[in-house]
Write a protein that holds these residues in place. Structure first.
Motif, short mmCIF file in Angstrom:
data_model
loop_
_atom_site.label_atom_id
_atom_site.label_comp_id
_atom_site.label_asym_id
_atom_site.label_seq_id
_atom_site.Cartn_x
_atom_site.Cartn_y
_atom_site.Cartn_z
N MET A 367 117.97 -71.58 -81.21
CA MET A 367 116.80 -70.78 -81.60
C MET A 367 115.63 -71.05 -80.65
O MET A 367 115.55 -72.10 -80.01
N GLU A 368 114.73 -70.07 -80.56
CA GLU A 368 113.57 -70.21 -79.68
C GLU A 368 112.57 -71.21 -80.25
O GLU A 368 112.21 -71.15 -81.43
N ARG A 388 121.04 -65.18 -74.97
CA ARG A 388 121.01 -65.42 -76.42
C ARG A 388 120.92 -64.09 -77.18
O ARG A 388 121.64 -63.89 -78.18
N LEU A 392 123.47 -62.48 -80.17
CA LEU A 392 123.00 -62.09 -81.50
C LEU A 392 123.26 -60.60 -81.77
O LEU A 392 123.68 -60.21 -82.87
N ASP A 417 117.83 -70.59 -89.16
CA ASP A 417 118.40 -69.24 -89.17
C ASP A 417 118.09 -68.59 -87.83
O ASP A 417 116.99 -68.76 -87.29
N LEU A 418 119.04 -67.85 -87.31
CA LEU A 418 118.89 -67.17 -86.03
C LEU A 418 118.69 -65.68 -86.27
O LEU A 418 119.51 -65.03 -86.93
N SER A 429 123.44 -68.63 -88.75
CA SER A 429 122.77 -69.89 -89.05
C SER A 429 123.20 -70.94 -88.04
O SER A 429 124.31 -70.88 -87.49
N GLU A 430 122.31 -71.90 -87.78
CA GLU A 430 122.55 -72.90 -86.75
C GLU A 430 122.31 -74.30 -87.30
O GLU A 430 121.36 -74.53 -88.04
N ASP A 455 111.67 -70.03 -89.12
CA ASP A 455 113.13 -69.94 -89.16
C ASP A 455 113.79 -71.32 -89.06
O ASP A 455 114.99 -71.45 -89.31
#
Length: 511
Positions: A367-368, A388, A392, A417-418, A429-430, A455
């Motif tokens: 995620m960012e 990325r 997604l 969460d992505l 989810s990550e 997130d």
């Protein structure tokens, strides 16, 4: 002077020439059969489970601290056997092979003809000695109706920074599969910091990388983790050089010289991991990205985000890891973190999978993350934002079932969460599973990250450990397991937090 591509070809040619002296070229008639000391000081391991077989690994060394593991520069005959029981009374496969000095006296046996989805036990013999007995297991048959899978996963085990209590607990968790996501070794010379020391040399050539792996692999807790289940492995940067990508690290070396170093690092990596011969490196090139299926229940794809990536974005203006979020290079669609071939392979796999759960194992936090002053890292996914985004979008547009990302690298536990846009509808989810031993981030930094990123649902940087994933057709449950004090040997391990992703729903929940 030859170009970088020309030098790369020369390195590959040299590797092919060396292949003529690989273990397959030896015969047992040339191999010594006796050793005065136990050669199994580095333990045994298995990996790459398939429905009909598994890779069995060992590397002979009588003294892990000595050059070449203290082994004479000669080949040795190694026996192996696989049984249906721990006492090795019901032997189902056995054979002999050669551990040659040209391969660091490593052995990679591809044991085939086994039954799917069941445990097996194995051992090696060499020089009049027997290895410990270890357990492995085969994958289920393609399309099998599998009801459960337990994965333990981790990364970042800097030897100096702490003891490997996490590995001991991981072994006791009785996983079906262990996934290691990089930084198996650290390449720098020993420092005065930490609780124990590895060799006082930088890893720059094959001999020094071999010695570093031997030093790490002599650890009893790491050996126990290897002996409990088959492993699937992926490297990150420290298996070669900190923050490296493609033919560069942050010291801006001559690319041709760096590729020689990378060739040595890749050779040592192959020698020390339970990998199939098909991925044996050719000079500085080694295809390690791959996927494995666990019946219909799960597919695990492992990504290599180091070898093929484009140059770091805006590196010239920052000369450091953090760059302005507005850097135009990082959002250039032509740039890839994975390279065109790997990205095409991944996209095809995300579209054609029939697995209930689709796991993506990759090295870092996906995620960012933006700093309070508007900067991002150029060493991870934030430096390659379009790669990325394409993943997604494919998950979303292809309707890929239940995507879950597993990560490492950042020495913290994170659950997130992505989404395509911050705060948007989750696509996946990550779960980043902390670090086995490498030191993390302060509570203040992690609290700041949580406050800035809605997130990001959970973060912990002070505690070392690993992640455990329990998958059924209905849910994927992730438990973060933390070591009480990694600076103390045999420290207890406890559950830090648990999460669940329910099949058919996006977004994680606290369990």
């Amino acid at each position: 002077m030859p170009s970088v591509d020309r030098r790369r070809l020369l390195i590959r040619a040299a590797a092919l020439a060396a292949g003529a002296m690989a273990p397959a070229g030896w015969t047992t008639a040339w191999a010594r059969t006796r050793l005065p000391e136990n050669p199994f000081r580095l333990g045994v391991a298995s990996g790459e489970p398939a429905p009909d077989g598994v890779v069995l690994w060992t590397r002979l060394a009588v003294d892990p601290a000595a050059p070449a593991g203290g082994m004479p520069p000669e080949p040795f005959e190694v026996g192996w056997e696989v049984a249906e029981d721990e006492a090795l009374r019901r032997i189902v496969r056995r054979g002999r092979t050669i551990a040659a000095p040209e391969a660091g006296h490593s052995v990679h046996v591809e044991a085939a003809g086994l039954k799917p989805d069941r445990p097996y036990w194995y051992r090696f013999t060499a020089g009049g000695h027997a290895s410990p007995v270890a357990r492995t297991r085969t994958a289920p048959s393609p399309g099998a109706d599998v009801r459960r899978l337990r994965i333990a996963y981790g990364s970042c085990q800097k030897y100096e920074s702490g003891f490997y209590s996490a590995h001991a607990a991981l072994a006791a968790d009785d996983p079906d599969l262990v996934v290691f996501l990089g930084d198996y070794i650290y390449e720098k010379a020993a420092t005065a910091d930490g609780v124990r020391r590895h060799p006082e040399e930088d890893c720059l050539d094959l001999a020094s990388y071999r010695r570093r792996y031997a030093w790490y692999k002599a650890d009893a807790d790491l050996q126990a983790a290897h002996a409990c289940a088959p492993w699937m492995v992926m490297w990150d940067d420290h298996e070669v050089s900190n923050d490296y990508g493609n033919d560069q690290d942050r010291s801006d070396p001559d690319p041709a010289l760096f590729l020689k170093r990378r060739a040595a690092a890749y050779q040592a990596y192959f020698e020390n991991m339970p990998l199939r011969a098909a991925v044996r490196p050719m000079g500085p090139d080694m295809r390690l990205y791959r996927a494995t299926d666990w019946g219909r229940l799960a597919r695990l794809a492992l990504l290599d985000d180091r070898q093929y990536r484009g140059p770091r974005p805006c590196d010239a203006q920052s000369r450091g890891k953090f760059i302005p979020k507005a850097c135009p290079e990082r959002t250039d669609p032509a740039r890839s973190m994975l390279g065109a071939d790997q990205e095409a392979w991944l996209q095809a796999g995300l579209r054609d999978t029939s697995a209930t759960w689709n796991l993506l194992g990759q090295q870092t936090l996906m995620m960012e993350i933006v700093t309070p002053d508007g900067r991002v890292s150029n060493d991870g996914w934030d430096g390659y934002a379009q790669t990325r985004r394409r993943i997604l979008e494919t998950w979303r547009d292809a309707g890929t079932a239940n995507p879950v990302v597993l990560g490492g690298d950042v020495h913290c536990f994170f659950a997130a969460d992505l989404a395509l846009e911050p705060g948007g509808k989750p696509v996946a989810s990550e779960f980043v599973g902390g670090s086995i031993a490498s030191l993390g981030r302060s509570k203040e930094i992690v609290r700041g990250m949580l406050a800035l990123h809605p997130d990001l649902k959970f973060g912990e940087g002070d505690i070392r450990g690993y992640g455990r994933v329990d998958i059924t057709p209905d849910a994927c449950r992730v438990t973060f397991r933390g070591v009480e004090n990694a600076l103390v040997k045999d420290s207890p391990v406890r559950n830090l937090a648990a999460f669940v992703v329910e099949a058919g729903e996006t977004g994680l929940k606290r369990a």
